[in-house]
Design a protein around this motif. Structure first.
Motif, PDB file in Angstrom:
ATOM      1  N   UNK A   1     -15.121 -13.065 -10.833  1.00  0.00           N
ATOM      2  CA  UNK A   1     -14.968 -12.166 -11.970  1.00  0.00           C
ATOM      3  C   UNK A   1     -16.272 -12.134 -12.753  1.00  0.00           C
ATOM      4  N   UNK A   2     -16.806 -10.942 -12.928  1.00  0.00           N
ATOM      5  CA  UNK A   2     -18.006 -10.749 -13.745  1.00  0.00           C
ATOM      6  C   UNK A   2     -17.586 -10.072 -15.034  1.00  0.00           C
ATOM      7  N   UNK A   3     -17.939 -10.676 -16.155  1.00  0.00           N
ATOM      8  CA  UNK A   3     -17.655 -10.121 -17.473  1.00  0.00           C
ATOM      9  C   UNK A   3     -18.930  -9.468 -17.983  1.00  0.00           C
ATOM     10  N   UNK A   4     -18.809  -8.338 -18.655  1.00  0.00           N
ATOM     11  CA  UNK A   4     -19.994  -7.681 -19.197  1.00  0.00           C
ATOM     12  C   UNK A   4     -19.618  -6.874 -20.427  1.00  0.00           C
ATOM     13  N   UNK A   5     -20.629  -6.614 -21.249  1.00  0.00           N
ATOM     14  CA  UNK A   5     -20.421  -5.800 -22.447  1.00  0.00           C
ATOM     15  C   UNK A   5     -20.580  -4.345 -22.054  1.00  0.00           C
TER      16      UNK A   5
END
Length: 178
Positions: free
Chosen positions: A73-77
């Motif tokens: 899982x990659x979280x980003x703004x």
């Protein structure tokens, strides 16, 4: 067991606020749960929970990436996450889904949530009981019981960008207008 698995640093519990997680991001560059947990020195589960909360508020987005060992899982703004927080809060307040049999009743209840929002923005950190003591009397939205009113207001207030419901305890905070 490592400090990250325990979620402690030096034996003391580490606070994990949404603001602290957002501060760990370098612009719009993606981060994994593991990298955030390591940087923040907290358990991966706590980071993941906080990131999901931020996703629900549209402050973060996520993408599942396939790699040789499974998915990550990659979280980003999101690009619009840097937009004006006040504008995003106003839009969320205008679009809130609230109970009511008529449009007038729903508007009245949206106004009650807006009043609670304005209260926490203007007063700073607010204890839950202060909402029913200071906002409910003038913005009861058709409720006779302050606890039932708060049951309607609290989950909707938590949806508004820039508002942080209590993670532990009863203190609500706001990033709007800072």
């Amino acid at each position: 067991m490592s400090q990250n698995e325990r979620g402690t640093a030096g034996g003391a519990s580490v606070q994990l606020s949404p603001e602290r997680v957002l501060a760990a991001f370098d612009g719009h560059a993606p981060e994994t749960t593991g990298s955030l947990a390591e940087e923040l020195n907290v358990a991966s589960e706590r980071v993941c929970e906080t990131c999901r909360t931020l996703c629900d508020r549209d402050a973060l987005a996520r993408r599942e990436l396939n790699c040789g060992h499974g998915t990550v899982t990659a979280w980003y703004r999101p690009a619009d996450a840097g937009g004006d927080l006040e504008d995003r809060a106003e839009q969320a307040l205008a679009e809130l889904s609230v109970p009511g049999t008529s449009e007038m009743m729903r508007d009245w209840r949206r106004d009650a949530v807006r009043a609670a929002f304005e209260f926490v923005v203007e007063e700073g950190p607010v204890v839950e009981s202060e909402f029913t003591e200071r906002v409910f009397p003038t913005q009861n939205a058709g409720y006779d019981d302050p606890e039932r009113w708060w049951e309607m207001v609290a989950p909707r207030l938590a949806e508004v960008p820039g508002i942080s419901p209590p993670a532990e305890g009863e203190v609500w905070t706001s990033d709007v207008g800072r």
